[in-house]
Each structure stands twice: as structure tokens, then as C-alpha cells.
Design an enzyme around this catalytic site. Sequence first.
Site, PDB file in Angstrom:
ATOM      1  CE1 TYR A   3      -2.809  -3.242   1.231  1.00  0.00           C
ATOM      2  CE2 TYR A   3      -4.387  -1.460   1.171  1.00  0.00           C
ATOM      3  CZ  TYR A   3      -4.106  -2.806   1.195  1.00  0.00           C
ATOM      4  OH  TYR A   3      -5.126  -3.711   1.192  1.00  0.00           O
ATOM      5  CE  LYS A  16       4.388 -17.705  -0.236  1.00  0.00           C
ATOM      6  NZ  LYS A  16       3.637 -18.953  -0.070  1.00  0.00           N
ATOM      7  CG  ASP A  24       1.112 -20.222   1.733  1.00  0.00           C
ATOM      8  OD1 ASP A  24       1.795 -19.731   2.649  1.00  0.00           O
ATOM      9  OD2 ASP A  24       1.604 -20.908   0.825  1.00  0.00           O
ATOM     10  CG  ASP A  33      -7.046  -5.272   3.468  1.00  0.00           C
ATOM     11  OD1 ASP A  33      -8.035  -5.188   4.218  1.00  0.00           O
ATOM     12  OD2 ASP A  33      -7.032  -4.839   2.308  1.00  0.00           O
TER      13      ASP A  33
END
Length: 362
Positions: free
Chosen positions: A124, A191, A224, A248
Site C-alpha cells: 500500500y 511470506k 498461506d 487486510d
Amino acid sequence: MPYDVTLIPGDGIGPEVTSATVRVLEATGVAFNWDTQDAGEGVMAKYGTPLPEHVIESIKKNGIALKGPITTPVGTGFRSVNVALRQTLDLYACLRPCKTYDGVPSRYSDVDLIVVRENTEGLYCGIEFEKGTAELDKLIALVKENEGKELDKNSGVSLKVISEHASRRIVKFAFEYARKNGRKKVTAVHKANILKYSDGLFLSIANEIAAGYPDIEYDDVIIDNMCMQLVRNPEKYDVMVLPNLFGDIASDLCAGLVGGLGVAPGANIGEGYAVFEPTHGSAPKYAGLNKTNPMATMLSGVLMLRHLGHIDEADRMEKALADIIAEGKSVTYDLKSDREDTTAVGTSEVADAIIEKMISLK
Ligand code: NAD
């Protein structure tokens, strides 16, 4: 002394859910001076911007705001007021508690999670390269020179930026929150196996900060896997801290675990200022119908009371909400097991019932 609080009703269902919340907050006995400020598309014609400077100044003066949702029109170049507020006031921590209340239709029971989302950078950060532009050509040339990789000219590029400073303060925030609120464990979600330099940095800072909190259990999980774990065993987790976009997405996933947006509160907190608002948006199709659930905004009000140190009043307000939900009578359509149930009440009737309940709990 009453608290001076900026009140941004917002648009769509915002004015209804915030006015119901104001009534309930006032019934707790804590006194407020509401400094009401409008923002969003409705003020564009008058001020030439959806977020006029006097709105920012009001929050800077008062330090605290209660905010309804604000519509971001699609495809108009109109910058999101919500993102602009977070960036202008450096509200770096987005706090989203997700808790099951007895009576909310949900597949799960006993979920009690806190999502701490980094609010200012990551994907963002607003640095993007549009397909076919000279800026993109320059980036392609730079990548070729440095990495030896040829990017497809017909690409769009958005940068993910993770800084040491922002990672440090968000992870610290999560641990401090855990400590202050008697939570047992913090999980860093990332990640880092693929995004070695951005999420890798986030993870290494998280590991470093965690070492300073030996009283709080700590682990890290890849995003994930985290999504799968949350759906299978949400009770295994407590406080989670995540970079912006993952935070988010995980916030909405967790809101889904506890029965949806109608009961999902939020707070955006920085060093000097805090803005409390529901997770949901302005649901324009329901605007003005006195139909939608004000509880997510009310629970944001509970977070605001706790932030101000009014723990007893916050507990009583939350207990009144929980009782009303458990009784299942004075609730909006989204908290009925059949959404067409004609006994569902309206937004302002929910406030009436909660106020009455709080009086009985005194
Ligand atoms: P939304 O949250 O407004 O609505 C999605 C659906 O959720 C609605 O159709 C409704 O069924 C349900 N819902 C939402 N709030 C509810 C409530 N209080 N009670 C009962 N049901 C409720 O999401 P959207 O449609 O994606 O967004 C609408 C607008 O809101 C967009 O312009 C978006 O940019 C904006 N938005 C603003 C904020 C904010 O101000 N912080 C946050 C999210 C979205």
C-alpha cells in the site's frame, strides 16, 4: 471533564451506525464533546478535496476520532479518505479484534483473535508503474541492468516496501498489546520463504523483538498456511502481526470466522492519534434504511473507551452488546439465522435495547 472527540459520521450507512453508537457511548456515563466533521465525496464540491485540512486538524487537536465508513468511488481518481487518514496521521497499527459472541450465526465458537496489521507501507506504499509509461520503461531498464531480467513491457508494477522502522514498531505494538491485555501468544505472519528481502526483513525484526518478551509465547507462520490453520483451528492462535496486505486479507477472513462484518470492530492507532472505525464499508444500498448492524461501530467505541482507560465502562458496554446478541431479539437481519426474519429490528432499535440493558447491568 468531557473528552473532546472528533466524530466523522461518514456516508452510506455511516451516519446511522455512528449516531446509534454515540447514544450508547453517552449512556455509559463517560462524557464526550463531539467535534463533528464531514469528509468524503459529499464535501468535494465545497472544499475541492474529500479530506479537508480542518478534518485532519480536528483529529490532531483532539487526538481521538470515531469514524463511520466513507465510500471510495471506483474509477474516478478519488483517493481513499481512509488510506489518506492513516498515512497523514501515521496511524501505523490497525487493530482488529475478532471474537465470537454467543448467538451470532457462525460456523465457529470460541474464536478470540487479535489481528495487528501494519497500516502504512507494504503493497500500500502507493508506488506503482503503469503499463506503457516512460516511468515503467525506466524501471524495466534498471531491472535489466541490475538483475539481468527482462520484464514484459506490457506489465503493471506495484512495489512492496518493508522497512526496518515500520516492522519494528508494528511488532512492538503487537507484543505490548499482548502484554497489556493478558494475551498469551504472538504469531508473526509472512511470506519470507519467497519474498526474502521484504518479508524476510519483517520476519528477522519480529524474531529480534520477540526475544525481548520472554513472557509471551512467539511463533511465525507463512501466510498461506496461516489461512488454512485459521479455518481449521482458529483457537490455536491469539495475537497475529502481519504486513499490510496480508493483514487486510486476514482481517476479513477472521471477521468471517466470527459471523461477519456486522460485529467486526477496528482501530487505527499511531503515536499521537487514534481513529476508531468498523471494519465494514459504507454499504450504500442500505443507506438511510435504518437496517444495518451498528454493533461493529459500537465495538469500535468499546475499543475507544479502553484506549481512554475506561475499562469498567467498556466492559459493561461490551457485556450489554453480548447479552443482546445472545438473547437474539433486538438484533438486525444479519444476526438472525434466517436473514429474511421479519422480527429483525433496525439500527436505532439496537441502540435502544443496548442502552436499556446497560442500565439493568449497573
Ligand atoms: P461493505 O462493507 O460496505 O458492504 C459489503 C456487504 O456487507 C454489504 O452489502 C452488506 O451486506 C454487508 N454489511 C456491511 N456492513 C454491514 C452492517 N453494518 N450491517 C449489516 N451488513 C453489513 O463493502 P463494499 O461494498 O466493498 O464497500 C462499499 C464502500 O465502502 C466502498 O466505496 C468502499 O471503498 C468503502 N469502504 C470504506 C471503508 C472505510 O471507510 N474504512 C472500509 C471498507 C470499504
